[in-house]
Scaffold this active site. Sequence first.
Site, mmCIF file in Angstrom:
data_model
loop_
_atom_site.group_PDB
_atom_site.id
_atom_site.type_symbol
_atom_site.label_atom_id
_atom_site.label_comp_id
_atom_site.label_asym_id
_atom_site.label_seq_id
_atom_site.Cartn_x
_atom_site.Cartn_y
_atom_site.Cartn_z
ATOM 1 N N THR A 30 22.487 46.553 20.537
ATOM 2 C CA THR A 30 22.920 47.702 19.194
ATOM 3 C C THR A 30 24.454 48.473 21.255
ATOM 4 O O THR A 30 23.511 48.800 22.288
ATOM 5 C CB THR A 30 23.008 48.845 19.160
ATOM 6 O OG1 THR A 30 22.660 48.220 18.398
ATOM 7 C CG2 THR A 30 24.004 49.790 18.281
ATOM 8 N N THR B 263 27.305 46.693 16.861
ATOM 9 C CA THR B 263 26.328 45.529 17.312
ATOM 10 C C THR B 263 26.082 44.192 16.148
ATOM 11 O O THR B 263 27.373 43.610 15.843
ATOM 12 C CB THR B 263 24.334 46.191 16.835
ATOM 13 O OG1 THR B 263 23.785 45.833 17.470
ATOM 14 C CG2 THR B 263 25.042 46.506 15.952
ATOM 15 N N ARG C 244 30.764 47.895 8.666
ATOM 16 C CA ARG C 244 28.953 47.102 8.863
ATOM 17 C C ARG C 244 29.292 45.902 8.094
ATOM 18 O O ARG C 244 30.047 45.682 7.452
ATOM 19 C CB ARG C 244 28.178 48.059 8.141
ATOM 20 C CG ARG C 244 26.785 47.734 7.638
ATOM 21 C CD ARG C 244 26.011 47.606 9.126
ATOM 22 N NE ARG C 244 24.678 47.294 9.177
ATOM 23 C CZ ARG C 244 23.995 47.194 9.731
ATOM 24 N NH1 ARG C 244 24.282 47.065 11.181
ATOM 25 N NH2 ARG C 244 22.643 47.095 9.547
#
Length: 582
Positions: A393, A411, A115
């Site tokens: 995404t 994404t 992330r």
Amino acid sequence: MIKRSVARLVAIVMLTAGGSFSVTAAPTAPAPVSYGVEKDIFHPVEAHNGMVSTVDATATRVGVEILKQGGNAVDAAVAVGFALAVTHPQAGNLGGGGFMMLRTADGKTTAIDFREMAPAKATRDMFLNEKGDADSKKSLTSHLASGTPGTVAGFALAIEKYGSLPLNKVIQPAITLARDGIWVNDALAFDLNTYGMENLANHANSKAIFWHVGGNPLQKGDKLVQENLAHSLEMIAEQGPDAFYKGEIATQIADEMAKNGGLITREDLAAYKAVERTPISGTYRGYEIFSMPPPSSGGIHIVQILNILENVDLAKYGFGSADAIHTIAEAEKFAYADRSEYLGDPDFVKVPWQALTSKAYAKSLAQKIDLNKALPSETIKPGNLTPYESNQTTHFSVVDKQGNAVAVTYTLNTNFGSGIVAGNTGILLNNQMDDFSAKPGVPNVYGLVGGDANAVGPNKRPLSSMSPTIVVKDGKTWLVTGSPGGSRIITTVLQMIINTVNFGMNVAEATSAPRFHHQWLPDELRVEKGFSPDTLKLLRDKGQKVEVKDVMGSTQSIMLGPDGIKYGASDPRTVDGLTAGY
């Protein structure tokens, strides 16, 4: 994030064992190529060896070819991820981030968190205007919108620890596709002409890639050549992730930010690390569920909702019945209310995952569900956990011959992210900073409400709904699935599990079945077309505020049979997807 209705159903195709194709040359004509036997939406693709399911046919073929060359599921997944950065720039990326769920053939299950992270100079109120109100332009379309990207680091970590081929080999198909060009397909043409006008059109570097000179966005059948992206991919292949985080690419990204008021620095890039985490796990009617832990909210709330639903007999109600939909929607309200209060980056806040996934807590929530009457969202608050604590995404799934399974959801956030290409890198940058809570109680672009646990802060990872998930039956991988869809990812993946476990659907039937969604706030039961008008009336009679809206999700799923055969399905809600095996 899926934002459009689909004009046609995608053909799901199986590559036969005798078929072959090249991933080292660009296509010679814009017409789609099909292989083997065409399948309808209710019969899954079958394969005895490996299988790949993605939103883009070219990327799927890349993954299958890697498997046929002896690569394992991780090798194929990373090759697909790099290829999608070329062929599906709406969401496939080098300048974004995501999550990988991995289960090896011997039963080890792990999660890789790549992330994005907020830059070190990020501040709590950076997305507020002079009046103290949240300013979505700052968090979505400005240079402030981008977090430090994690995709390259995540893929490199996966290959290093779990792959069998070198990084440069699995990147090569993407390099070739970028340099030689691809033909613009339906999905990319639609998104360029719809969402690209909102952000790409405002940036010269982006228009130079995706626009005709002095004209309009590329159309279906046009050739898209991405020479700068090919060069960036070549540097990563030669130098590894350091090319992105410490080399020429890092310099280009940092310079782009410095010139335009962004916050990402070379120091932010050099400090980025992908993290391996323990998956969230639970059980549901004899099946084991493994899904993404925080900073994803997906795993916790999928398990939480399933725990609630274990207290009722959904199979007796029947798929598509008002009672089943109502019960699931009520369970979803409780989970999303808890999400608003308790979920955030586990490196900065204590996430009470044990309480949220507790069977006892779920039972207490199940007892609040009235089969005949909807609870207004305004009466639902985040639960007291003390007694229980001990849009764009893309997703792809891969299973290899040995039984290794990978589910990846990654994404840029919204379509094409911020719309900003960093310098001459050819790399689109994310707008993931919008996934933080800019101001407590103010919804983000997906309507999700957050609090202090997900406040903006330096080096924090924003909360996500991405939910790559693996379901295990009798100790063996049974279902590999995931979806895009912003706040609707959790409920889309949830319904894949419910459709297969409770209602006995095969993977294609479960994929094609109409979907619904409730996220607490706004107090709205969103449903796709396809449910009976009688059912919708009964739901409204129960007090549900039913709204029929566009399609939700784009699952790419593989189910493993006891005979070792793989069964797969690409979601018919999106064009140009392909599930293929050999």
